[in-house]
Design an enzyme around this catalytic site. Structure first.
Site, PDB file in Angstrom:
ATOM      1  CD  GLN A  54      -2.950  -0.850   2.317  1.00  0.00           C
ATOM      2  OE1 GLN A  54      -2.639  -1.335   3.330  1.00  0.00           O
ATOM      3  NE2 GLN A  54      -4.062  -0.237   2.311  1.00  0.00           N
ATOM      4  CB  CYS A 101      -8.920  -0.760   1.950  1.00  0.00           C
ATOM      5  SG  CYS A 101      -7.459  -1.086   1.474  1.00  0.00           S
ATOM      6  CG  HIS A 143      -7.994  -5.759   5.038  1.00  0.00           C
ATOM      7  ND1 HIS A 143      -9.301  -5.145   4.827  1.00  0.00           N
ATOM      8  CD2 HIS A 143      -7.092  -4.828   4.714  1.00  0.00           C
ATOM      9  CE1 HIS A 143      -8.908  -3.931   3.959  1.00  0.00           C
ATOM     10  NE2 HIS A 143      -7.763  -3.872   3.987  1.00  0.00           N
ATOM     11  CD  GLU A 144      -3.821  -4.322   6.670  1.00  0.00           C
ATOM     12  OE1 GLU A 144      -3.095  -3.947   5.706  1.00  0.00           O
ATOM     13  OE2 GLU A 144      -4.765  -3.473   6.992  1.00  0.00           O
TER      14      GLU A 144
HETATM   15 ZN    ZN Z   1      -6.419  -2.500   2.907  1.00  0.00          ZN
END
Ligand code: ZN
Length: 178
Positions: A54, A101, A143-144
């Site tokens: 990210q 997110c 999620h991560e």
């Molecule tokens: Zn995310």
């Protein structure tokens, strides 16, 4: 410390499997700075987790912290660094819950996730640890870790009709607190 630029979906880094962090990285001051910068970036954007892809780094690295005041969680999760994480389900059971997110700004959707799992990972110094997680904490870990495989929560949604903007979520879908 620096606040890093967050990649948004359609950037290829979010769709590429991340590479394992090599042993020698732990003694690298740039690697340690990346972890501190990811922590700062997570705080800045009020996320409860952030994965290296990210912030445009294709490494199997993520940070998590759930403040005690977070209404989605029954328990506070202190700052946690996950390097080369491996997840093992501890029960078949999955539960729907709302996710957002930083790479998919302003949206939320209902995502089924394992309720209980075991996390094996290395800490920021390369020391292995193993913990069991459930409910919201387990959700954030999943999620991560999805980001490390080039997945985002949209891919996991069972029904796209639950997709909502956060503003509309607050107006129409948020369960009122007692
Ligand atoms: Zn995310």
């Amino acid at each position: 410390m620096s606040i890093l630029k967050v990649a948004r979906i359609a950037h290829p880094v979010l769709r590429s499997p991340a590479k394992p962090v090599p042993r020698e990285a732990f003694r690298d001051t740039l690697f340690q700075k990346l972890i501190d910068d990811m922590r700062q970036t997570m705080y800045e954007y009020e996320g409860v987790g952030l994965a290296a892809p990210q912030v445009h780094e294709g490494l199997r690295l993520a940070v998590i912290e759930v403040p005690g005041k977070d209404e989605r969680s029954e328990a506070e999760v202190p700052f946690l660094v996950l390097v080369n994480p491996v997840l093992t389900p501890l029960a078949e059971e999955r539960e729907d819950g709302w996710e957002g997110c930083l790479s998919v700004p302003d949206l939320r959707g209902l995502v089924p996730r394992l309720k209980r799992l075991k996390l094996d990972a290395l800490d920021r110094h390369g020391h292995p640890y193993s913990i069991e997680a459930q409910d919201f904490f387990a959700r954030v870990i999943q999620h991560e870790c999805d980001h490390l495989d080039g997945n985002v929560y949209l891919d996991r949604m069972r029904d796209m009709r639950s997709l909502t903007f956060i503003k509309e979520f607050e107006s129409h879908l948020r369960e009122d607190e007692e």
